[in-house]
Design a protein around this motif. Structure first.
Motif, mmCIF file in Angstrom:
data_model
loop_
_atom_site.group_PDB
_atom_site.id
_atom_site.type_symbol
_atom_site.label_atom_id
_atom_site.label_comp_id
_atom_site.label_asym_id
_atom_site.label_seq_id
_atom_site.Cartn_x
_atom_site.Cartn_y
_atom_site.Cartn_z
ATOM 1 N N ARG A 56 0.830 -1.201 0.000
ATOM 2 C CA ARG A 56 0.000 0.000 0.000
ATOM 3 C C ARG A 56 0.866 1.253 0.000
ATOM 4 O O ARG A 56 2.013 1.225 0.433
ATOM 5 C CB ARG A 56 -0.931 0.008 1.222
ATOM 6 C CG ARG A 56 -1.794 -1.248 1.318
ATOM 7 C CD ARG A 56 -2.604 -1.284 2.602
ATOM 8 N NE ARG A 56 -3.350 -2.535 2.703
ATOM 9 C CZ ARG A 56 -4.586 -2.696 2.230
ATOM 10 N NH1 ARG A 56 -5.207 -1.671 1.662
ATOM 11 N NH2 ARG A 56 -5.204 -3.860 2.344
ATOM 12 N N ASP A 57 0.280 2.341 -0.461
ATOM 13 C CA ASP A 57 0.979 3.619 -0.436
ATOM 14 C C ASP A 57 0.743 4.308 0.894
ATOM 15 O O ASP A 57 0.159 3.729 1.830
ATOM 16 C CB ASP A 57 0.554 4.488 -1.620
ATOM 17 C CG ASP A 57 -0.939 4.789 -1.619
ATOM 18 O OD1 ASP A 57 -1.606 4.538 -0.575
ATOM 19 O OD2 ASP A 57 -1.464 5.267 -2.641
ATOM 20 N N ASP A 58 1.171 5.558 1.008
ATOM 21 C CA ASP A 58 1.038 6.285 2.269
ATOM 22 C C ASP A 58 -0.411 6.521 2.666
ATOM 23 O O ASP A 58 -0.709 6.739 3.841
ATOM 24 C CB ASP A 58 1.762 7.636 2.170
ATOM 25 C CG ASP A 58 3.264 7.469 2.084
ATOM 26 O OD1 ASP A 58 3.752 6.418 2.530
ATOM 27 O OD2 ASP A 58 3.944 8.373 1.552
ATOM 28 N N ARG A 59 -1.320 6.467 1.706
ATOM 29 C CA ARG A 59 -2.749 6.663 2.000
ATOM 30 C C ARG A 59 -3.454 5.361 2.324
ATOM 31 O O ARG A 59 -4.654 5.365 2.581
ATOM 32 C CB ARG A 59 -3.434 7.339 0.820
ATOM 33 C CG ARG A 59 -2.926 8.756 0.533
ATOM 34 C CD ARG A 59 -3.606 9.319 -0.698
ATOM 35 N NE ARG A 59 -3.270 8.545 -1.895
ATOM 36 C CZ ARG A 59 -3.829 8.732 -3.077
ATOM 37 N NH1 ARG A 59 -4.773 9.644 -3.225
ATOM 38 N NH2 ARG A 59 -3.460 7.995 -4.115
ATOM 39 N N GLY A 60 -2.730 4.262 2.293
ATOM 40 C CA GLY A 60 -3.325 2.976 2.607
ATOM 41 C C GLY A 60 -4.002 2.309 1.434
ATOM 42 O O GLY A 60 -4.712 1.309 1.626
ATOM 43 N N VAL A 61 -3.802 2.804 0.225
ATOM 44 C CA VAL A 61 -4.416 2.228 -0.967
ATOM 45 C C VAL A 61 -3.475 1.178 -1.554
ATOM 46 O O VAL A 61 -2.272 1.410 -1.687
ATOM 47 C CB VAL A 61 -4.726 3.321 -2.012
ATOM 48 C CG1 VAL A 61 -5.360 2.707 -3.261
ATOM 49 C CG2 VAL A 61 -5.629 4.385 -1.409
ATOM 50 N N VAL A 62 -4.040 0.027 -1.914
ATOM 51 C CA VAL A 62 -3.237 -1.032 -2.522
ATOM 52 C C VAL A 62 -2.761 -0.578 -3.891
ATOM 53 O O VAL A 62 -3.562 -0.197 -4.747
ATOM 54 C CB VAL A 62 -4.058 -2.330 -2.646
ATOM 55 C CG1 VAL A 62 -3.248 -3.399 -3.369
ATOM 56 C CG2 VAL A 62 -4.480 -2.824 -1.269
#
Length: 419
Positions: free
Chosen positions: A335-341
């Motif tokens: 995931r990225d820093d925003r929590g998106v896969v």
């Protein structure tokens, strides 16, 4: 798995390692040139006749190069013997940074002695620091060479090799898998990554997806530059699903990944893959188990017939499995820093690890009761500490091993029939 702000992933590490070895050699040579030019003109006393130092300095420099050449010739034989005795995939000593650091320092000493001899040849008063630095450099080089020899000789000892493989395996396990908290969910299947199945009999990519194929030369996927891939996928608001795992061989024209929608350019995905000629420990948790299994299989071969060494290899495998069982293997989604896969990986499952480290040995170990008994102890302990999701892969293997102990004449027939 959320990618940290300071990612521990060392995807470009292998390329940097080659670069570092060349840079260190260049820096040592440059340091030798600077010191060789500066020290003869130093005003620090006492002083000696520069003309009389030329021959000793040249002798010291050439002597260091000669000793290094002899030692590295011996080390070549050690590496060859270790690969033939343990596993051709074993490159622990060859990849040791001390090898090229020692070589770089010897180059620096040789360059210093040569430059200092030329720079001080026509000077009547040369600081005593010039021969002193040369002698000190030679002594340090001899100490490094001695240490290199001891490490090389240790690398042909089974106990040292098993300890080194175990340490490398623990490092990559700690690097990739977070500690388990509560119940463990099984790692995504290699054939069906979590959330995006691409295995046999499963739906393929949707029309909005497009496949990225490998266009370079065939080679082994050594590492993935996950920070670069996550940033590119986040900027394109897409998901990149890898179809090859670290440690797999990728061939020209073979599928590399599937990009959801209008994701990052294909070249970005390809550049995130570090290709090499052989597997690397950096992001490959299965490599340590593969090497330990290789050592055990070679020890159990009719030509060697050394079941005690196979038991030692199983001891090391047991330690790694006990460490791995405490980690969360569900790390396929990055995931990225925003929590998106943003990236979906193909990672080894618990079944892959157990099959590689233990089950692959059973057909060969069927004629060795001491190895079978050690396998039973290993599996019994894991069944006592493993979460329910991981026990399903252990029970059939444990039953087969016990069957072999009870009926040794079957010689692996139960395992062959079941698998």
């Amino acid at each position: 798995m959320r990618l940290p702000r300071r990612p521990p992933d060392r995807a470009p590490l292998q390329a940097r390692r080659r670069l570092r070895s060349g840079v260190v050699q260049l820096l040592c040579a440059a340091g030798g040139v600077v010191a060789g030019l500066a020290l003869p003109s130093s005003g620090v006393g006492p002083f000696v006749d520069g003309g009389r130092l030329t021959e000793p300095l040249v002798t010291l420099g050439v002597g260091v190069v000669g000793v290094v050449s002899i030692v590295y010739s011996l080390l070549f034989g050690v590496v060859q013997w270790s690969a033939g005795t343990f596993s051709p995939r074993l490159a622990l000593f060859r990849d040791d940074p001390m090898v090229w650091r020692t070589f770089a320092f010897a180059i620096g000493v040789f360059v210093y002695c040569t430059v200092a001899a030329v720079a001080g040849a026509d000077q009547h008063r040369v600081s005593v620091l010039v021969p002193g630095a040369a002698i000190l450099g030679v002594l340090v080089a001899v100490g490094l060479i001695r240490r290199l020899q001891l490490r090389a000789f240790a690398s042909i000892q089974l106990a040292y090799v098993l300890k080194a493989i175990g340490a490398q395996g623990r490092r990559v396990i700690d690097h990739l898998y977070p500690p388990r908290s509560g119940a463990v969910t099984g790692a995504p299947s290699r054939d069906a990554p979590a959330g995006r199945p691409h295995g046999e009999g499963t739906p393929g990519p949707t029309p909005a997806d497009h496949a990225v194929v490998w266009t370079g030369r065939s080679g082994v996927v050594q590492q993935l530059d996950l920070p670069r891939l996550v940033v590119a996928a986040s900027q394109a608001d897409a998901v990149v699903s890898m179809t090859v795992a670290v440690g797999d061989t990728v061939h020209e024209g073979a599928p590399l990944a599937t990009v959801d929608g209008s994701g990052p350019p294909d070249d970005v995905v390809r550049r995130a893959v570090v290709r090499g000629t052989e597997r690397s420990f950096d992001q490959d948790p299965l490599l340590a188990f593969r090497l330990l299994a290789d050592i055990a299989l070679r020890a159990l071969s009719p030509a060697v017939n050394d079941p005690a060494s196979a038991v030692d290899a199983l001891d090391a495998t047991d330690g790694l499995l006990r460490h791995l069982i405490t980690r969360d293997l569900d790390v396929a989604e990055v995931r990225d820093d925003r929590g998106v896969v943003r990236v979906r990986l193909v990672v080894p499952t618990w079944e892959d690890v157990v099959r590689t480290g233990v089950a692959d040995l059973l057909p060969v170990a069927a004629a060795s009761p001491m190895v079978l008994r050690r396998m039973v102890r290993l599996l019994d302990h894991l069944l006592g500490v493993a979460p329910p999701a991981a026990r399903d892969a252990l029970v059939p293997i444990r039953d087969d091993v016990r069957s072999e102990l009870a009926e040794p004449s079957r010689r692996g027939a139960g395992w062959t029939r079941r698998h």
